[in-house]
Write an enzyme that holds these catalytic residues in place. Sequence first.
Site, PDB file in Angstrom:
ATOM      1  N   HIS A 122      -5.207   0.658   7.056  1.00 24.57           N
ATOM      2  CA  HIS A 122      -5.167   0.132   8.425  1.00 24.57           C
ATOM      3  C   HIS A 122      -6.390   0.552   9.250  1.00 24.57           C
ATOM      4  O   HIS A 122      -7.006  -0.258   9.930  1.00 24.57           O
ATOM      5  CB  HIS A 122      -3.909   0.613   9.166  1.00 24.57           C
ATOM      6  CG  HIS A 122      -2.620   0.387   8.427  1.00 24.57           C
ATOM      7  ND1 HIS A 122      -2.451  -0.607   7.500  1.00 24.57           N
ATOM      8  CD2 HIS A 122      -1.424   1.029   8.486  1.00 24.57           C
ATOM      9  CE1 HIS A 122      -1.216  -0.573   7.028  1.00 24.57           C
ATOM     10  NE2 HIS A 122      -0.574   0.415   7.603  1.00 24.57           N
ATOM     11  N   GLU A 124       1.544   7.648  16.600  1.00 24.51           N
ATOM     12  CA  GLU A 124       2.966   7.308  16.540  1.00 24.51           C
ATOM     13  C   GLU A 124       3.765   8.480  17.084  1.00 24.51           C
ATOM     14  O   GLU A 124       3.507   9.631  16.707  1.00 24.51           O
ATOM     15  CB  GLU A 124       3.393   7.048  15.100  1.00 24.51           C
ATOM     16  CG  GLU A 124       2.782   5.813  14.505  1.00 24.51           C
ATOM     17  CD  GLU A 124       3.251   5.563  13.078  1.00 24.51           C
ATOM     18  OE1 GLU A 124       3.645   4.433  12.777  1.00 24.51           O
ATOM     19  OE2 GLU A 124       3.212   6.505  12.262  1.00 24.51           O
ATOM     20  N   ASP A 175      -2.090   7.029   3.698  1.00 17.16           N
ATOM     21  CA  ASP A 175      -1.056   6.126   4.209  1.00 17.16           C
ATOM     22  C   ASP A 175      -1.609   5.136   5.234  1.00 17.16           C
ATOM     23  O   ASP A 175      -1.276   3.956   5.191  1.00 17.16           O
ATOM     24  CB  ASP A 175       0.089   6.949   4.833  1.00 17.16           C
ATOM     25  CG  ASP A 175       1.261   6.085   5.268  1.00 17.16           C
ATOM     26  OD1 ASP A 175       1.489   5.038   4.626  1.00 17.16           O
ATOM     27  OD2 ASP A 175       1.945   6.441   6.243  1.00 17.16           O
ATOM     28  N   LYS A 230       0.833  -1.183   0.000  1.00 17.13           N
ATOM     29  CA  LYS A 230       0.000   0.000   0.000  1.00 17.13           C
ATOM     30  C   LYS A 230       0.882   1.253   0.000  1.00 17.13           C
ATOM     31  O   LYS A 230       2.053   1.107   0.353  1.00 17.13           O
ATOM     32  CB  LYS A 230      -0.925  -0.023   1.226  1.00 17.13           C
ATOM     33  CG  LYS A 230      -0.183  -0.424   2.509  1.00 17.13           C
ATOM     34  CD  LYS A 230      -0.647   0.285   3.689  1.00 17.13           C
ATOM     35  CE  LYS A 230      -0.266   1.702   3.747  1.00 17.13           C
ATOM     36  NZ  LYS A 230       1.118   2.015   4.120  1.00 17.13           N
ATOM     37  N   HIS A 257      -0.561  -4.909   6.069  1.00 15.69           N
ATOM     38  CA  HIS A 257      -0.012  -5.765   7.129  1.00 15.69           C
ATOM     39  C   HIS A 257      -0.817  -5.706   8.423  1.00 15.69           C
ATOM     40  O   HIS A 257      -0.678  -6.570   9.279  1.00 15.69           O
ATOM     41  CB  HIS A 257       1.467  -5.453   7.377  1.00 15.69           C
ATOM     42  CG  HIS A 257       1.739  -4.187   8.117  1.00 15.69           C
ATOM     43  ND1 HIS A 257       1.643  -2.945   7.530  1.00 15.69           N
ATOM     44  CD2 HIS A 257       2.102  -3.957   9.415  1.00 15.69           C
ATOM     45  CE1 HIS A 257       1.948  -2.025   8.434  1.00 15.69           C
ATOM     46  NE2 HIS A 257       2.232  -2.604   9.579  1.00 15.69           N
ATOM     47  N   LYS A 283       1.122  11.497  13.414  1.00 11.21           N
ATOM     48  CA  LYS A 283       2.568  11.355  13.637  1.00 11.21           C
ATOM     49  C   LYS A 283       2.963  12.431  14.653  1.00 11.21           C
ATOM     50  O   LYS A 283       2.282  13.455  14.777  1.00 11.21           O
ATOM     51  CB  LYS A 283       3.334  11.617  12.341  1.00 11.21           C
ATOM     52  CG  LYS A 283       2.913  10.693  11.198  1.00 11.21           C
ATOM     53  CD  LYS A 283       3.976   9.678  10.874  1.00 11.21           C
ATOM     54  CE  LYS A 283       3.573   8.772   9.744  1.00 11.21           C
ATOM     55  NZ  LYS A 283       4.030   7.397   9.886  1.00 11.21           N
ATOM     56  N   LYS A 303      -1.846  -8.688  11.734  1.00 11.39           N
ATOM     57  CA  LYS A 303      -1.436  -8.528  13.135  1.00 11.39           C
ATOM     58  C   LYS A 303      -2.228  -9.503  13.994  1.00 11.39           C
ATOM     59  O   LYS A 303      -3.441  -9.661  13.818  1.00 11.39           O
ATOM     60  CB  LYS A 303      -1.686  -7.088  13.611  1.00 11.39           C
ATOM     61  CG  LYS A 303      -0.695  -6.120  12.975  1.00 11.39           C
ATOM     62  CD  LYS A 303      -0.564  -4.847  13.762  1.00 11.39           C
ATOM     63  CE  LYS A 303       0.336  -3.889  13.029  1.00 11.39           C
ATOM     64  NZ  LYS A 303       1.635  -3.689  13.619  1.00 11.39           N
TER      65      LYS A 303
END
Length: 478
Positions: free
Chosen positions: A242, A218, A237, A150, A180, A332, A184
């Site tokens: 996600h 994050e 992103d 992605k 991904h 972020k 998880k």
Amino acid sequence: MNPFVFVLFGATGDLAKNKLFPALFSLFKQGLLGEKFYLVGFSRREIDDTIFRQMVRDFLKLTDENPLWQGFSKNIYYQNGLFDEEKGYLSLIERLNGFDKEIGACISRVFYLATPPQNYHSILDRLHATKLSEGCGQGSSKWTKIAIEKPFGKDLETAKALDMKLSQIFEERQIFRVDHYLSKETVQNMIAFRFANGIFEPVWNNKFIDHVQVTFAEKKGIEKRGKFFDGVGMLRDVAQNHLLQLVATVTMEQPRSFAKEDVRNARVAAIQAIACIESENVAENVVSGQYEGYLSEKDVDSSSVTETFVAMKFGVNTPRFQGVPFYVRAGKNMPANVVEISIVFIQTCHILFKEMGCPEIGNVLTIRIQPDEGIRLRVIAKHPGAKLALDTVDMKFSYHEEFGTHGADAYEKVLMDIFSGDQMLFNRSDELESSWEFITKILDGWKTGKTKPVQYSSGTWGPYDAEKLIERDNRKWL
Ligand code: BG6
């Protein structure tokens, strides 16, 4: 496992360094890669096998003396090439033919695209033109797989175009569209948790749930990923993939079985049910932010309007969740590293307790995706003492305490599933289309409204507007 070749496009990049090589090495240590395999890095840098091996050794923070590294490194090769020039691909063919000869058979091939997404079309075109996509002949194309990272496109239209190209070259069963987060441990556990525990099913609906919050925070900024991140932003992103997948784990209905397509069908239905925020409502329901100092990050345009924070409110159109608001935020340079989902239940506060005062928020079920993977249920309890007073306490399950592990690494699972051909935890086209439809409406709203992200200081929870987004509904971020 049968011998295989893994060709990694973007072999010197961030993803290769931080996720893919560590995962490959860990699988090797566990003896899961089989007797014979070939890892071929393909990238622009003009280096050879030896230098590339040193580079991977450094990615893995190992020394040449390490016996495991000695075993692993023998399987690593490098092919230099420009993504849009045939030359490198033709040399790659020779290399791969050499491996086939060594084994004495056509070895199955995996092509993994971990480059910035603007290269995908060029790579796919060259794989097609040079017939690399067809394997080594003799019908071996059925063993060839393509994995694509992605963001899959920039919006609905480009995602569709990319998918069209993929489907002209590969059959659906060969295509692995990676997210991904689906791999998880904690995300997979949502299915077990929700459907294996009968006690949650009766309350998993709008009669009991007040609202749902998803936080993806994050502490790090964009680090050295300016080239990748600028112009992409948080919405594309992490939200398109996600975050919407996390929402789907909460809202999806029980799959008919654990057969691949049944699980994917349930997931697609959940994504399709997320109510699009129409362009004219974007300003009211979506907040975008950019951390101060972003514009002076390496490889970032000094007038960039790329968002490093996004928060949004939306609904889900299923009988179970009709009317339950979802508040989702991702950023972020946040104060903490945390990814979690909280299901906040309606606070009823029985009449018996009204006089002594009830906690403002009562039952909350929090699924911690990472770190400290686990599940917490906040319940109301009597505060110890002579007086009858109420307090909230947590009942906790921690993966680490219970199982002595934080769960398998997501990229190990991604890779093993690709090698074994299991597509259950990979996106299907219809799933991607629905998520892009949702995201593209927001992008359109920003374009029409000429929206610029609001600045926020690093180490805070984003712009104040994100607080207002939830507080205007008399709720708070947890
Ligand atoms: C990636 C994003 O997909 O996910 C990154 O491109 C983000 O920006 C990363 O940092 C987070 O993944 P994880 O597994 O570290 O939570």
